[in-house]
Write a protein that holds these residues in place. Structure first.
Motif, PDB file in Angstrom:
ATOM      1  N   ILE A  76      30.583  21.965  26.524  1.00  0.00           N
ATOM      2  CA  ILE A  76      31.662  22.126  27.349  1.00  0.00           C
ATOM      3  C   ILE A  76      32.172  21.083  28.356  1.00  0.00           C
ATOM      4  N   VAL A  77      31.444  20.282  28.896  1.00  0.00           N
ATOM      5  CA  VAL A  77      31.358  19.223  29.856  1.00  0.00           C
ATOM      6  C   VAL A  77      32.319  18.293  29.182  1.00  0.00           C
ATOM      7  N   ASP A  78      31.872  17.568  27.985  1.00  0.00           N
ATOM      8  CA  ASP A  78      32.684  16.667  27.310  1.00  0.00           C
ATOM      9  C   ASP A  78      34.144  16.994  27.025  1.00  0.00           C
ATOM     10  N   GLN A  79      34.266  18.329  26.677  1.00  0.00           N
ATOM     11  CA  GLN A  79      35.671  18.892  26.450  1.00  0.00           C
ATOM     12  C   GLN A  79      36.313  18.983  27.750  1.00  0.00           C
ATOM     13  N   ALA A  80      35.722  19.017  28.838  1.00  0.00           N
ATOM     14  CA  ALA A  80      36.510  19.094  30.160  1.00  0.00           C
ATOM     15  C   ALA A  80      36.486  17.746  30.548  1.00  0.00           C
ATOM     16  N   GLY A  81      36.216  16.812  29.960  1.00  0.00           N
ATOM     17  CA  GLY A  81      36.596  15.296  30.454  1.00  0.00           C
ATOM     18  C   GLY A  81      35.460  14.926  31.423  1.00  0.00           C
ATOM     19  N   GLY A  82      34.317  15.469  31.371  1.00  0.00           N
ATOM     20  CA  GLY A  82      33.321  15.276  32.381  1.00  0.00           C
ATOM     21  C   GLY A  82      33.619  15.989  33.767  1.00  0.00           C
ATOM     22  N   PRO A  88      37.497  23.600  29.743  1.00  0.00           N
ATOM     23  CA  PRO A  88      36.962  24.865  29.467  1.00  0.00           C
ATOM     24  C   PRO A  88      35.652  24.894  30.461  1.00  0.00           C
ATOM     25  N   TYR A  89      35.119  24.110  31.219  1.00  0.00           N
ATOM     26  CA  TYR A  89      34.177  24.408  32.138  1.00  0.00           C
ATOM     27  C   TYR A  89      34.145  25.678  32.946  1.00  0.00           C
ATOM     28  N   THR A  90      35.378  25.532  33.688  1.00  0.00           N
ATOM     29  CA  THR A  90      35.331  26.930  34.947  1.00  0.00           C
ATOM     30  C   THR A  90      35.683  27.993  34.045  1.00  0.00           C
ATOM     31  N   ARG A  91      35.868  28.045  32.625  1.00  0.00           N
ATOM     32  CA  ARG A  91      36.136  29.433  32.040  1.00  0.00           C
ATOM     33  C   ARG A  91      34.616  29.761  31.426  1.00  0.00           C
ATOM     34  N   PHE A  92      33.832  28.891  31.384  1.00  0.00           N
ATOM     35  CA  PHE A  92      32.161  29.346  30.950  1.00  0.00           C
ATOM     36  C   PHE A  92      31.308  29.431  31.922  1.00  0.00           C
ATOM     37  N   PHE A  93      31.570  28.263  32.999  1.00  0.00           N
ATOM     38  CA  PHE A  93      30.467  28.076  33.886  1.00  0.00           C
ATOM     39  C   PHE A  93      31.014  28.250  35.223  1.00  0.00           C
ATOM     40  N   LYS A  94      31.841  29.275  35.543  1.00  0.00           N
ATOM     41  CA  LYS A  94      32.464  29.480  36.859  1.00  0.00           C
ATOM     42  C   LYS A  94      31.225  30.048  37.830  1.00  0.00           C
ATOM     43  N   ASP A  95      30.435  30.853  37.339  1.00  0.00           N
ATOM     44  CA  ASP A  95      29.500  31.580  38.352  1.00  0.00           C
ATOM     45  C   ASP A  95      27.994  30.922  38.227  1.00  0.00           C
ATOM     46  N   VAL A  96      27.937  30.183  37.131  1.00  0.00           N
ATOM     47  CA  VAL A  96      26.390  29.620  36.790  1.00  0.00           C
ATOM     48  C   VAL A  96      26.645  28.237  35.857  1.00  0.00           C
ATOM     49  N   PRO A 127      38.447  26.400  18.091  1.00  0.00           N
ATOM     50  CA  PRO A 127      37.287  25.366  17.556  1.00  0.00           C
ATOM     51  C   PRO A 127      35.830  25.506  18.492  1.00  0.00           C
ATOM     52  N   ILE A 128      36.020  25.980  19.708  1.00  0.00           N
ATOM     53  CA  ILE A 128      34.903  26.168  20.446  1.00  0.00           C
ATOM     54  C   ILE A 128      33.936  27.523  20.221  1.00  0.00           C
ATOM     55  N   ALA A 129      35.030  28.544  19.938  1.00  0.00           N
ATOM     56  CA  ALA A 129      34.264  29.834  19.160  1.00  0.00           C
ATOM     57  C   ALA A 129      33.774  29.738  17.973  1.00  0.00           C
ATOM     58  N   ILE A 130      34.291  28.842  17.078  1.00  0.00           N
ATOM     59  CA  ILE A 130      33.970  28.469  15.619  1.00  0.00           C
ATOM     60  C   ILE A 130      32.638  28.032  15.686  1.00  0.00           C
ATOM     61  N   LYS A 131      32.517  27.067  16.639  1.00  0.00           N
ATOM     62  CA  LYS A 131      31.317  26.190  16.871  1.00  0.00           C
ATOM     63  C   LYS A 131      30.298  26.913  17.377  1.00  0.00           C
TER      64      LYS A 131
END
Length: 220
Positions: A76-82, A88-96, A127-131
């Protein structure tokens, strides 16, 4: 508690009663109590082993969940460009953060894993969900199943403990009855009555008395 020592006491009492024709008719109830204790001891060993296996499987499942979450976080960090302030980082790791999630307890890990799966399920064709849906689903589902198996094992062992407590209560009740019956059979003979109850005496007390008797014999 382990019911085996109590069962052994019941067996010894039964054997003592059988050895005297006057008391032989009192033995069956103690043979039955011994058999019940043996069965409870076997059940305890089975349930303790089942719980031990459940705990071992849970430890392995937890060890699989952590690195999979770490890999999910890196992807996810890679897909958010670091960056950690954009999707998508804030989408999955907003709280933790991924690293913090790996320090959660089992129940919270399962809850967090399910939350990620729910979020992935909002757009299952991306793609994220499929993987990651099958990968996170596998480790979270296994962790959940193993956790439930451990809970079931603990519950079964608790019920076992209740059965054992009732068993000890039954033994104490039968001991009171036996002592009363023996006093009727052997009035004015406390030592003879006590002989049938020898197995109920603490081992340390019996050993001390035997040592005293041996010393007395040497000095006489």
């Amino acid at each position: 508690m382990n019911p085996q020592p109590a069962a052994d006491i019941c067996s010894a009492i039964a054997d003592g009663l059988v050895s005297d024709d006057i008391t032989a008719h009192l033995a069956p109830v103690w043979e039955m109590m011994a058999a019940k204790g043996d069965a409870l001891a076997a059940d305890r060993r089975k349930r303790e082993r089942t719980l031990g296996r459940a705990r071992a499987r849970l430890a392995v499942a937890d060890s699989r969940w952590d690195p999979e979450v770490a890999a999910f976080g890196r992807d996810i960090v890679d897909q958010a460009g670091g960056r950690r302030d954009v999707p998508p980082y804030t989408r999955f790791f907003k709280d933790v953060s991924p690293s913090a999630a790996q320090d959660f307890g089992i129940d919270r890990e399962i809850k967090q894993g399910q939350a990620w799966l729910d979020e992935l399920g909002r757009n299952p064709d991306e793609p994220i969900a499929i993987k990651w849906t099958p990968r996170l689903g596998a480790v979270t589902g296994t962790l959940d199943a193993c956790s439930k198996a451990r809970v079931d094992g603990l519950r079964a062992l608790a019920l076992q403990g209740t059965s054992e407590e009732l068993y000890v209560e039954d033994i104490n009740l039968e001991l009171d009855r036996l002592e009363g019956d023996l006093k009727k059979l052997f009035p004015g003979q406390p030592k003879r009555v006590a002989a049938f109850l020898e197995a109920t005496r603490p081992k340390r007390k019996r050993a001390t008395d035997e040592d005293d008797e041996g010393t007395g014999g040497q000095n006489s």
